[in-house]
Motif scaffolding. Sequence first.
Motif, PDB file in Angstrom:
ATOM      1  N   ILE A  92      13.567  -9.357  -4.291  1.00  0.00           N
ATOM      2  CA  ILE A  92      12.634  -9.831  -3.077  1.00  0.00           C
ATOM      3  C   ILE A  92      13.456  -9.482  -1.723  1.00  0.00           C
ATOM      4  N   LEU A  93      12.732  -8.966  -0.702  1.00  0.00           N
ATOM      5  CA  LEU A  93      13.508  -8.701   0.702  1.00  0.00           C
ATOM      6  C   LEU A  93      13.639  -9.896   1.451  1.00  0.00           C
ATOM      7  N   SER A  94      14.571  -9.824   2.325  1.00  0.00           N
ATOM      8  CA  SER A  94      14.831 -11.158   3.145  1.00  0.00           C
ATOM      9  C   SER A  94      13.855 -11.098   4.004  1.00  0.00           C
ATOM     10  N   GLU A  95      13.541 -12.395   4.633  1.00  0.00           N
ATOM     11  CA  GLU A  95      12.851 -12.644   5.890  1.00  0.00           C
ATOM     12  C   GLU A  95      13.012 -11.813   6.862  1.00  0.00           C
ATOM     13  N   ASN A  96      14.267 -11.571   7.121  1.00  0.00           N
ATOM     14  CA  ASN A  96      14.718 -10.935   8.129  1.00  0.00           C
ATOM     15  C   ASN A  96      14.297  -9.429   8.035  1.00  0.00           C
ATOM     16  N   PHE A  97      14.446  -8.823   7.118  1.00  0.00           N
ATOM     17  CA  PHE A  97      14.049  -7.295   6.854  1.00  0.00           C
ATOM     18  C   PHE A  97      12.586  -7.250   7.098  1.00  0.00           C
ATOM     19  N   ILE A  98      11.837  -8.091   6.355  1.00  0.00           N
ATOM     20  CA  ILE A  98      10.462  -8.077   6.382  1.00  0.00           C
ATOM     21  C   ILE A  98       9.730  -8.173   7.740  1.00  0.00           C
ATOM     22  N   LYS A  99      10.514  -9.090   8.711  1.00  0.00           N
ATOM     23  CA  LYS A  99       9.995  -9.311   9.896  1.00  0.00           C
ATOM     24  C   LYS A  99      10.246  -7.990  10.849  1.00  0.00           C
ATOM     25  N   LYS A 100      11.330  -7.346  10.424  1.00  0.00           N
ATOM     26  CA  LYS A 100      11.611  -5.905  10.946  1.00  0.00           C
ATOM     27  C   LYS A 100      10.628  -5.062  10.846  1.00  0.00           C
ATOM     28  N   PHE A 101       9.909  -5.142   9.794  1.00  0.00           N
ATOM     29  CA  PHE A 101       8.771  -4.023   9.613  1.00  0.00           C
ATOM     30  C   PHE A 101       7.453  -4.957   9.605  1.00  0.00           C
ATOM     31  N   ASN A 102       6.984  -5.851  10.526  1.00  0.00           N
ATOM     32  CA  ASN A 102       6.017  -6.542  10.275  1.00  0.00           C
ATOM     33  C   ASN A 102       4.825  -5.712  10.156  1.00  0.00           C
ATOM     34  N   HIS A 103       3.992  -6.057   9.099  1.00  0.00           N
ATOM     35  CA  HIS A 103       2.822  -5.107   8.892  1.00  0.00           C
ATOM     36  C   HIS A 103       3.045  -3.846   8.475  1.00  0.00           C
ATOM     37  N   LYS A 104       4.181  -3.222   8.290  1.00  0.00           N
ATOM     38  CA  LYS A 104       4.386  -2.035   8.269  1.00  0.00           C
ATOM     39  C   LYS A 104       4.907  -1.917   6.665  1.00  0.00           C
ATOM     40  N   ILE A 105       5.102  -3.007   5.770  1.00  0.00           N
ATOM     41  CA  ILE A 105       5.661  -2.751   4.210  1.00  0.00           C
ATOM     42  C   ILE A 105       4.353  -3.466   3.491  1.00  0.00           C
ATOM     43  N   ILE A 106       3.980  -2.398   2.521  1.00  0.00           N
ATOM     44  CA  ILE A 106       3.222  -3.005   1.782  1.00  0.00           C
ATOM     45  C   ILE A 106       3.620  -2.835   0.084  1.00  0.00           C
ATOM     46  N   ASN A 107       2.822  -3.553  -0.796  1.00  0.00           N
ATOM     47  CA  ASN A 107       3.399  -3.836  -2.123  1.00  0.00           C
ATOM     48  C   ASN A 107       2.321  -3.991  -2.977  1.00  0.00           C
ATOM     49  N   ILE A 108       2.418  -3.430  -4.374  1.00  0.00           N
ATOM     50  CA  ILE A 108       1.446  -3.402  -5.284  1.00  0.00           C
ATOM     51  C   ILE A 108       1.771  -4.487  -6.193  1.00  0.00           C
ATOM     52  N   HIS A 109       0.859  -5.383  -6.563  1.00  0.00           N
ATOM     53  CA  HIS A 109       1.184  -6.092  -7.518  1.00  0.00           C
ATOM     54  C   HIS A 109       0.007  -6.407  -8.677  1.00  0.00           C
ATOM     55  N   PRO A 110       0.510  -6.619 -10.018  1.00  0.00           N
ATOM     56  CA  PRO A 110      -0.570  -6.287 -11.291  1.00  0.00           C
ATOM     57  C   PRO A 110      -1.265  -7.644 -11.401  1.00  0.00           C
ATOM     58  N   SER A 111      -1.758  -8.161 -10.500  1.00  0.00           N
ATOM     59  CA  SER A 111      -2.864  -9.252 -10.677  1.00  0.00           C
ATOM     60  C   SER A 111      -3.830  -9.482  -9.684  1.00  0.00           C
ATOM     61  N   LEU A 112      -4.857 -10.227  -9.666  1.00  0.00           N
ATOM     62  CA  LEU A 112      -5.722 -10.493  -8.873  1.00  0.00           C
ATOM     63  C   LEU A 112      -5.015 -11.609  -7.983  1.00  0.00           C
ATOM     64  N   LEU A 113      -4.220 -11.132  -6.933  1.00  0.00           N
ATOM     65  CA  LEU A 113      -3.687 -12.212  -5.934  1.00  0.00           C
ATOM     66  C   LEU A 113      -4.887 -13.138  -5.439  1.00  0.00           C
ATOM     67  N   PRO A 114      -4.773 -14.286  -4.981  1.00  0.00           N
ATOM     68  CA  PRO A 114      -3.542 -14.918  -5.329  1.00  0.00           C
ATOM     69  C   PRO A 114      -3.489 -15.549  -6.628  1.00  0.00           C
ATOM     70  N   LYS A 115      -3.877 -15.029  -7.537  1.00  0.00           N
ATOM     71  CA  LYS A 115      -3.534 -15.695  -9.020  1.00  0.00           C
ATOM     72  C   LYS A 115      -2.359 -14.731  -9.421  1.00  0.00           C
ATOM     73  N   PHE A 116      -1.611 -15.562 -10.223  1.00  0.00           N
ATOM     74  CA  PHE A 116      -0.301 -14.964 -10.738  1.00  0.00           C
ATOM     75  C   PHE A 116       0.780 -14.182  -9.879  1.00  0.00           C
ATOM     76  N   LYS A 117       1.008 -14.839  -8.865  1.00  0.00           N
ATOM     77  CA  LYS A 117       2.283 -14.275  -8.191  1.00  0.00           C
ATOM     78  C   LYS A 117       3.390 -14.292  -9.116  1.00  0.00           C
ATOM     79  N   GLY A 118       4.449 -13.519  -8.636  1.00  0.00           N
ATOM     80  CA  GLY A 118       5.814 -13.588  -9.295  1.00  0.00           C
ATOM     81  C   GLY A 118       5.639 -12.476 -10.638  1.00  0.00           C
ATOM     82  N   LEU A 119       6.570 -12.845 -11.754  1.00  0.00           N
ATOM     83  CA  LEU A 119       6.856 -12.249 -12.906  1.00  0.00           C
ATOM     84  C   LEU A 119       5.821 -12.530 -14.013  1.00  0.00           C
TER      85      LEU A 119
END
Length: 187
Positions: A92-119
Amino acid sequence: MVKKIKSCVFISGNGTNLHSIIKRSRDYNFPIKIELIISNSLNAKGLKLAKKYGIPSKFFSSNYKEKFERDSLHEIKKRKIKFICLAGFMKILSENFIKKFNHKIINIHPSLLPKFKGLNTHKRALKSNAKYSGCTVHYVSPKLDSGKIILQKKVLISKNETENSLKRKILVQEHKIYPQSIISIFR
Ligand code: GRF
């Protein structure tokens, strides 16, 4: 020729999503060019792909998150990277890092979010007796797996579905929607 956006992919493991992005990014009109791969695991298979495709790669241990992010940021800035894809990146990246790239970082998650966030998403999807699961590409925000959704794909959970079979089925769709999401962002 389209001017491609200099991009970086963060990985931790097999790198099959990385592979799907690399392959599509060779199309002349794909919006991004992968100019850097960062792994927090020295054994990540994805690092072999970096070699195969001649893409610069770096391993930084994430045991010390601050140092990991500082080292990553240094490389990213040096190479004038403007866009980051997390693809099977298990930290998990820090808030500080994420804010530096606001709307410029994307991720893929293997569920139909918002269901089953995390591991353990597949295990939980099966346990819930849901009819469908799937995958989601989303912007990364400081709250885990909660950023704005870009694209989702549903898959049917069959009667005798196992964690492994569901994982495989969803991965096939992940490999399609990750590149599609990138196209849709820059269209
Ligand atoms: C994928 O299911 C991805 O959604 C999840 O971890 C898995 C990694 O796959 N975050 P790969 O490394 O891209 O093969």
